[in-house]
Motif scaffolding. Structure first.
Motif, PDB file in Angstrom:
ATOM      1  N   UNK A  93       0.839  -1.204   0.000  1.00 15.41           N
ATOM      2  CA  UNK A  93       0.000   0.000   0.000  1.00 15.41           C
ATOM      3  C   UNK A  93       0.871   1.250   0.000  1.00 15.41           C
ATOM      4  N   UNK A  94       1.943   1.243   0.789  1.00 12.54           N
ATOM      5  CA  UNK A  94       2.836   2.406   0.807  1.00 12.54           C
ATOM      6  C   UNK A  94       3.449   2.643  -0.563  1.00 12.54           C
ATOM      7  N   UNK A  95       3.856   1.579  -1.233  1.00 10.57           N
ATOM      8  CA  UNK A  95       4.435   1.708  -2.572  1.00 10.57           C
ATOM      9  C   UNK A  95       3.399   2.240  -3.560  1.00 10.57           C
ATOM     10  N   UNK A  96       2.186   1.714  -3.486  1.00 10.70           N
ATOM     11  CA  UNK A  96       1.122   2.191  -4.372  1.00 10.70           C
ATOM     12  C   UNK A  96       0.794   3.654  -4.084  1.00 10.70           C
ATOM     13  N   UNK A  97       0.737   4.032  -2.810  1.00 11.89           N
ATOM     14  CA  UNK A  97       0.456   5.428  -2.443  1.00 11.89           C
ATOM     15  C   UNK A  97       1.558   6.351  -2.967  1.00 11.89           C
ATOM     16  N   UNK A 104      -5.078   8.265  -0.505  1.00 14.14           N
ATOM     17  CA  UNK A 104      -6.504   8.117  -0.785  1.00 14.14           C
ATOM     18  C   UNK A 104      -6.729   7.367  -2.099  1.00 14.14           C
ATOM     19  N   UNK A 105      -6.051   7.784  -3.152  1.00 12.72           N
ATOM     20  CA  UNK A 105      -6.175   7.099  -4.442  1.00 12.72           C
ATOM     21  C   UNK A 105      -5.713   5.652  -4.317  1.00 12.72           C
ATOM     22  N   UNK A 106      -4.625   5.437  -3.608  1.00  9.11           N
ATOM     23  CA  UNK A 106      -4.124   4.074  -3.417  1.00  9.11           C
ATOM     24  C   UNK A 106      -5.174   3.216  -2.726  1.00  9.11           C
ATOM     25  N   UNK A 107      -5.811   3.746  -1.687  1.00  8.37           N
ATOM     26  CA  UNK A 107      -6.854   2.989  -0.978  1.00  8.37           C
ATOM     27  C   UNK A 107      -7.964   2.576  -1.938  1.00  8.37           C
ATOM     28  N   UNK A 108      -8.345   3.449  -2.830  1.00  9.84           N
ATOM     29  CA  UNK A 108      -9.421   3.119  -3.767  1.00  9.84           C
ATOM     30  C   UNK A 108      -9.011   1.955  -4.665  1.00  9.84           C
ATOM     31  N   UNK A 109      -7.757   1.919  -5.062  1.00 10.55           N
ATOM     32  CA  UNK A 109      -7.290   0.791  -5.863  1.00 10.55           C
ATOM     33  C   UNK A 109      -7.189  -0.474  -5.021  1.00 10.55           C
ATOM     34  N   UNK A 110      -6.739  -0.335  -3.793  1.00 15.08           N
ATOM     35  CA  UNK A 110      -6.640  -1.490  -2.895  1.00 15.08           C
ATOM     36  C   UNK A 110      -8.035  -2.071  -2.657  1.00 15.08           C
ATOM     37  N   UNK A 111      -9.047  -1.216  -2.572  1.00 15.13           N
ATOM     38  CA  UNK A 111     -10.422  -1.696  -2.385  1.00 15.13           C
ATOM     39  C   UNK A 111     -10.832  -2.658  -3.492  1.00 15.13           C
ATOM     40  N   UNK A 112     -10.382  -2.388  -4.704  1.00 15.47           N
ATOM     41  CA  UNK A 112     -10.707  -3.289  -5.807  1.00 15.47           C
ATOM     42  C   UNK A 112     -10.089  -4.665  -5.567  1.00 15.47           C
ATOM     43  N   UNK A 113      -8.845  -4.697  -5.099  1.00 13.80           N
ATOM     44  CA  UNK A 113      -8.175  -5.968  -4.799  1.00 13.80           C
ATOM     45  C   UNK A 113      -8.847  -6.663  -3.624  1.00 13.80           C
TER      46      UNK A 113
END
Length: 146
Positions: A93-97, A104-113
């Motif tokens: 998540x830190x890398x994606x953020x 916030x954007x990273x969390x939205x992508x993580x939600x899909x996973x």
């Protein structure tokens, strides 16, 4: 294990948001919840009236989605990262953020996973696969195309 009702979850988010707006002291989890609510001004009206929020039906395809499901997923991801469970989720998540320049954007992508992992587990009648979930987030964090 804590298993709040739908009404309890909705009242929790509404209460945390109300306390935050009023400048009242918040417990740690309320601070986290209010922070995610603040990131979603499109739902501030929904969260301003707890009784209406409890009564409202958010069906499939609801305009703007279900704020309580969405906010609960933000909290779940935050908690997963805080304890690094499943192992590797914090770093992914830190890398994606970092890659998206937005937690916030990273969390939205993580939600899909996260949603995919849960759907796969339900369809297969098995426990959620944390390794597959982390791998999904890692793929998003390291993909060449943004």
């Amino acid at each position: 294990m804590f298993a709040p009702s739908q009404a309890e979850v909705r009242r929790f988010f509404c209460g945390a948001w109300a306390k935050s707006r009023a400048g009242q002291p918040l417990e740690a989890i309320e601070t986290l919840a209010a922070g995610w609510v603040a990131e979603h001004p499109e739902w501030h009206t929904d969260l301003a009236d707890a009784d209406a929020a409890v009564a409202r039906v958010y069906g499939e395809g609801a305009v703007g989605g279900n704020p309580f499901l969405h906010l609960s997923m933000h909290l779940a991801i935050s908690e997963q990262c805080s304890i690094d469970q499943p192992r590797g989720i914090r770093q992914a998540v830190e890398l994606l953020a970092h890659r998206r320049a937005s937690l916030h954007q990273a969390h939205h992508e993580v939600m899909e996973c996260l949603g995919q992992m849960l759907a796969d587990a339900q369809a297969a009648g098995r426990a959620p696969d944390g390794d597959a979930y982390v791998a999904c987030v890692q793929r998003r964090a390291t993909a060449d195309s943004l």
